[in-house]
Design an enzyme around this catalytic site. Structure first.
Site, PDB file in Angstrom:
ATOM      1  N   HIS A  18       0.814  -1.204   0.000  1.00  0.00           N
ATOM      2  CA  HIS A  18       0.000   0.000   0.000  1.00  0.00           C
ATOM      3  C   HIS A  18       0.855   1.265   0.000  1.00  0.00           C
ATOM      4  O   HIS A  18       0.596   2.201  -0.777  1.00  0.00           O
ATOM      5  CB  HIS A  18      -0.921  -0.006   1.237  1.00  0.00           C
ATOM      6  CG  HIS A  18      -1.723   1.250   1.380  1.00  0.00           C
ATOM      7  ND1 HIS A  18      -1.308   2.302   2.171  1.00  0.00           N
ATOM      8  CD2 HIS A  18      -2.884   1.636   0.806  1.00  0.00           C
ATOM      9  CE1 HIS A  18      -2.192   3.277   2.094  1.00  0.00           C
ATOM     10  NE2 HIS A  18      -3.156   2.901   1.283  1.00  0.00           N
ATOM     11  N   ARG A  30      29.730  -3.574 -18.463  1.00  0.00           N
ATOM     12  CA  ARG A  30      30.900  -4.132 -17.793  1.00  0.00           C
ATOM     13  C   ARG A  30      30.506  -5.317 -16.908  1.00  0.00           C
ATOM     14  O   ARG A  30      29.878  -5.147 -15.875  1.00  0.00           O
ATOM     15  CB  ARG A  30      31.589  -3.059 -16.957  1.00  0.00           C
ATOM     16  CG  ARG A  30      32.079  -1.856 -17.764  1.00  0.00           C
ATOM     17  CD  ARG A  30      32.667  -0.803 -16.840  1.00  0.00           C
ATOM     18  NE  ARG A  30      33.209   0.331 -17.565  1.00  0.00           N
ATOM     19  CZ  ARG A  30      32.505   1.418 -17.879  1.00  0.00           C
ATOM     20  NH1 ARG A  30      31.226   1.497 -17.531  1.00  0.00           N
ATOM     21  NH2 ARG A  30      33.060   2.414 -18.538  1.00  0.00           N
ATOM     22  N   ARG A  39      31.073  -6.743 -22.224  1.00  0.00           N
ATOM     23  CA  ARG A  39      32.501  -7.053 -22.139  1.00  0.00           C
ATOM     24  C   ARG A  39      32.716  -8.167 -21.123  1.00  0.00           C
ATOM     25  O   ARG A  39      32.251  -8.080 -19.990  1.00  0.00           O
ATOM     26  CB  ARG A  39      33.298  -5.812 -21.743  1.00  0.00           C
ATOM     27  CG  ARG A  39      34.807  -6.028 -21.808  1.00  0.00           C
ATOM     28  CD  ARG A  39      35.561  -4.738 -21.562  1.00  0.00           C
ATOM     29  NE  ARG A  39      35.420  -4.285 -20.184  1.00  0.00           N
ATOM     30  CZ  ARG A  39      35.830  -3.079 -19.754  1.00  0.00           C
ATOM     31  NH1 ARG A  39      36.367  -2.236 -20.610  1.00  0.00           N
ATOM     32  NH2 ARG A  39      35.701  -2.736 -18.493  1.00  0.00           N
ATOM     33  N   GLY A  51      38.926   0.958 -26.847  1.00  0.00           N
ATOM     34  CA  GLY A  51      39.018   1.344 -25.442  1.00  0.00           C
ATOM     35  C   GLY A  51      40.064   2.426 -25.322  1.00  0.00           C
ATOM     36  O   GLY A  51      41.268   2.136 -25.196  1.00  0.00           O
ATOM     37  N   SER A  52      39.635   3.673 -25.390  1.00  0.00           N
ATOM     38  CA  SER A  52      40.601   4.771 -25.509  1.00  0.00           C
ATOM     39  C   SER A  52      41.474   4.917 -24.270  1.00  0.00           C
ATOM     40  O   SER A  52      42.606   5.402 -24.367  1.00  0.00           O
ATOM     41  CB  SER A  52      39.868   6.089 -25.811  1.00  0.00           C
ATOM     42  OG  SER A  52      38.945   6.397 -24.793  1.00  0.00           O
ATOM     43  N   ASP A  63      42.870   2.456 -22.240  1.00  0.00           N
ATOM     44  CA  ASP A  63      44.031   1.572 -22.308  1.00  0.00           C
ATOM     45  C   ASP A  63      44.859   1.831 -23.562  1.00  0.00           C
ATOM     46  O   ASP A  63      46.087   1.717 -23.534  1.00  0.00           O
ATOM     47  CB  ASP A  63      43.589   0.104 -22.275  1.00  0.00           C
ATOM     48  CG  ASP A  63      43.454  -0.418 -20.845  1.00  0.00           C
ATOM     49  OD1 ASP A  63      44.092   0.155 -19.946  1.00  0.00           O
ATOM     50  OD2 ASP A  63      42.706  -1.386 -20.625  1.00  0.00           O
ATOM     51  N   CYS A  74      34.264   3.035 -26.876  1.00  0.00           N
ATOM     52  CA  CYS A  74      33.526   3.013 -25.606  1.00  0.00           C
ATOM     53  C   CYS A  74      34.305   3.691 -24.493  1.00  0.00           C
ATOM     54  O   CYS A  74      33.986   3.539 -23.319  1.00  0.00           O
ATOM     55  CB  CYS A  74      33.181   1.581 -25.214  1.00  0.00           C
ATOM     56  SG  CYS A  74      34.605   0.483 -25.035  1.00  0.00           S
TER      57      CYS A  74
END
Length: 817
Positions: free
Chosen positions: A441, A531, A599, A722-723, A725, A772
């Site tokens: 409720h 992730r 991933r 993956g910019s 790394d 990403c």
């Protein structure tokens, strides 16, 4: 359809019937038997052939109620008491309600009305073969369950009623309950004339859920309005405890589109405490009573997966039917019960959902807590209702008798609410309860009032003191939190109808499955990065090898904690598989049928070691950032079996749930040979690239991924840059090191050369290529560079999607001109 007489003309016994069997009632009979009874008749007539089971019974008509009022001469007295009533004066409201109800209860039914009810009940008994059939006696007002108002719980329900005398007494009490305090208040607020509303009573064969289970389900997600998921709650015993919030029930979430296709898409299961159950008071002085639930029953789910799926199939049938009847999308609020004698499931009520179905889909409203809560400990937590934030002075009210103490703008703190509390709930800035689940409720009324609520906290009335300033936030997933003080927050509103489409696909990065349905409201083309490690670290919390080798773990606190987390699972690895599948399934379902790129796990050895039991299975590495991570783990004998659990979860999402929009992506894959080994390992678990539409992507985050992009293209279907790394390894710096952090820049010439090269190679090989990393969200000029290179997609954090979409649309328009 049965015609009812106008409100100002009382019928006589020769003008219309006092009784209608459910089999003679349709949804068009709301003016005659109210929304609740009309819905029961409609389902019996129209949905029984489709397999939906509804207990039979009969209804007294609105004419019967009006005949009683006229014959007793009560109309003038009732009007006198209700005229000029100030419903904000709680004391006056309670006095008025008590007086009006007494007038009705002290006035006998006309003999002809008594005879009609008795005859109908005895006929029901004869048809069932039980001369003293137990029935549920429910009120059904003729103004119930309109699209913008929920009258649920305004009037009374009586369970385990038997015998002619018992049925007549219950019907009389139902007539009086048209004037409960909450009904008087609610009708006044909604602008309904008390004397144009009549009361019908439904007398329905009891489902013996006192010997089994019952609950509530919605054919829509109650918090986000996500249309493709149905929520089921379940607890032991009769259903009143779930409706009233007296128990914390189990919760199950099911994805409707693939359920319709024959899959088994249970997205989530949450075990409730289910501490008490309502049963028949056999030999006692009352009709029902509450008794404790055994610890064994509390620690298992109240219904099976097959029963969950059956209920949601029925919810889909009911929703589809009412949508067709009303000519507009109509999500439903449904009560169900399981008979402990026969094992059968039944639908006992169904009404339109009245909150999310009325919410504008063109306005995205986002509540954002501005304060940093990292170092703040919540005073209490519970299940979040809605996605809002509220604040005020806490007001602990233990009993409905103390409602007069409540002040407008207070935060209501109580054990649980029922409809008697509604006169003060409408003045609250937020509601916090010890008991209840998301269909109780307090939750339903809070949604309707547009205020946040946290239910099932357990100890809120003990932990929060009257007068303390608090902030109640439900804006960060399913866990609601109460913080001390008034923390600053903002409300962002965005009109999403005019968001332009772009040539470049705009995807979203999603980590937390609990927020997936909310994020799915944001216009985008799918998920570019989900992730897996977020689910492992925050939801599963246990190292997979600790589960696979549970019996060999040393006895101690860690093993005990793992045992507590996995108590429902005889085979401990099943905990990892199911929890991971549920998390991945939530994200894939939220954006279905758009692509969702998942991933595979990319925790580093130091992060794995922090999981429960992880220290025993992880090496100590000098630089985990470029060590044993990603693809190098998956085929390693030391981790291979653990990776198999990930594959089993992925297969469960795709094969069992039917969410084939899920695309696995391999992280930190150093060589094409390593990539092929991973694909071979995945195939061992049925994840064969190219079969059943399965695509597999690879992260492009190592310079070798760029240099050998042609070779990687032969074994993978797409790349995601993956910019973070890639920048780290191109510039030769540790992005975790503060000493060189100032040198980290994705816009450097070398990094951009890498990006330019891999985009060209991917397109030459007809492979998808996206990004990403964080750079497009942070730097508009980097996003412009990517668009100029012809990248297929850009995946962004949720808070960057709209602004970056607009920027990219402008870039593309400028390029075309």
């Amino acid at each position: 359809m049965v015609q009812t007489t106008p409100a100002n003309l009382a019928p006589t016994p020769t003008q219309s019937a006092f009784i209608l069997e459910f089999e003679r009632i349709t949804i068009d009979d709301v003016p005659c038997v109210g929304g609740k009874n009309a819905s029961l008749g409609e389902m019996i007539q129209q949905l029984t052939p489709q397999g939906v089971q509804v207990p039979t019974g009969f209804a007294t008509t609105a004419d019967a109620y009006r005949y009683f009022i006229q014959q007793a001469g009560l109309d003038e007295a009732l009007r006198a008491h209700l005229s000029d009533l100030d419903i904000d004066d709680v004391t006056a409201l309670r006095h008025c309600g008590r007086t009006v109800r007494s007038l009705i209860l002290d006035t006998p039914f006309p003999p002809e009305l008594e005879a009609a009810i008795a005859k109908a009940y005895l006929t029901l008994c004869a048809d069932s073969g039980n001369p003293a059939l137990d029935v549920a006696v429910r009120s059904s007002a003729t103004a119930e369950d309109l699209p913008d108002a929920s009258f649920a719980g305004q009037q009374e329900t009586y369970l385990n009623v038997h015998g002619v005398k018992g049925v007549l007494e219950a019907c009389h009490k139902c007539f009086a309950s048209l004037f409960t305090d909450r009904a008087i208040s609610y009708r006044t607020i909604k602008g309904f004339d008390h004397f144009t509303v009549a009361l019908s009573v439904g007398v329905q064969r009891m489902v013996r859920s006192d010997l089994a289970t019952s609950g509530v389900m919605f054919s829509i997600d109650t918090e986000t309005g996500f249309k493709n998921a149905a929520l089921v709650t379940a607890a032991y015993g009769l259903g009143e405890n779930v409706v009233q919030g007296a128990v914390n029930p189990d919760e199950y979430l099911v994805f409707k589109p693939t359920l319709r296709e024959g899959y088994r898409p249970i997205l989530k299961k949450r075990l409730g405490s289910k501490e008490i159950k309502m049963v028949y008071d056999v030999g006692g002085s009352k009709l029902t009573k509450n008794v404790p639930v055994s610890e064994v029953e509390r620690q298992r789910y109240a219904i099976s997966d097959d029963e969950i799926l059956t209920l949601v199939r029925w919810a889909c049938i009911i929703e589809d039917h009412y949508t067709q009847v009303r000519g507009t999308y109509t999500p439903m609020d449904i009560e169900w019960a399981k008979d402990g004698l026969t094992g059968e499931l039944f639908i006992v009520q169904a009404r339109p959902e009245t909150v999310q179905s009325q919410t504008s889909a063109s306005i995205l409203r986002n509540y954002v807590l501005q304060a940093d809560t990292t170092d703040l400990t919540p005073l209490v937590t519970g299940q979040a209702v809605g996605e809002m934030i509220g604040q005020g002075s806490a007001r602990v009210i233990q009993s409905v008798q103390n409602m007069a103490e409540f002040q407008p703008g207070d935060v209501l703190i109580t054990q649980r609410t029922d409809p008697d509390w509604e006169p003060i709930m409408k003045r609250a800035s937020a509601i916090v309860t010890d008991q209840g689940g998301r269909t109780c409720h307090a939750a339903i009324i809070a949604r309707e009032l547009g205020i946040p609520a946290i239910v099932g906290c357990g100890n809120a009335t003990e932990r929060l003191a009257t007068g303390v300033s608090v902030t109640v936030t439900c804006a960060a997933g399913e866990v609601g939190k109460v913080y001390g003080g008034h923390l600053p927050f903002t409300v962002e509103e965005t009109a999403i109808d005019d968001i332009p489409r772009t040539r470049t696909q705009i995807l979203m990065n999603v980590g937390n499955p609990e927020e997936a349905f909310h994020f799915a409201k944001i216009p985008c083309d799918g998920v570019g990065l989900a992730r897996m490690e977020f689910i492992i670290a925050n939801h599963i919390k246990v190292h997979p090898l600790a589960l696979l080798n549970f019996d060999q773990l040393a006895v101690g606190p860690i093993k005990h904690e793992i045992e507590q987390l996995t108590a429902l699972y005889a085979h401990k690895p099943d905990y990892f598989v199911e929890q991971l599948a549920h998390g991945l399934g939530m994200i894939a379902a939220a954006f279905y049928p758009k692509p969702v790129v998942i991933r595979l796990s990319d925790l580093k050895s130091n992060e794995y070691a922090n999981l429960l039991g992880g220290a025993s299975f992880e090496p100590t590495e000098e630089n985990p950032m470029i060590g044993w991570r990603g693809a190098s783990r998956y085929t390693d004998p030391r981790y291979r079996e653990a990776f198999g659990l990930e594959c089993q979860a992925l297969q469960r999402v795709r094969r069992d749930m039917g969410l084939t929009n899920l695309i696995p992506m391999v992280p930190f894959c150093r060589t094409p040979e390593e990539g092929q080994q991973v694909l071979t390992e995945m195939a061992r678990y049925g994840l064969v690239r190219g079969e059943q539409g399965l695509q597999v992507y690879v992260m492009c985050e190592i310079p070798n991924n760029v240099i050998l992009a042609d070779e990687f293209s032969q074994i993978f279907d797409g790349f995601s840059i993956g910019s973070n790394d890639l920048t780290q390894l191109t510039l030769g710096l540790d992005r975790d090191s503060a000493l060189v952090a100032h040198l980290f820049d994705e816009r450097s010439a070398g990094v951009k050369a890498m990006v330019r090269q891999v985009i060209a190679k991917a397109k030459a090989n007809q492979r998808k290529i996206g990004i990403c990393g964080q750079a497009p969200s942070d730097y508009p000029e980097f996003a412009q560079f990517l668009v100029q290179q012809g990248i297929d997609s850009i995946s962004l954090n949720p808070d960057s999607v709209l602004k970056t979409t607009l920027a990219i649309a402008a870039m593309e328009a400028e390029t075309m001109t």
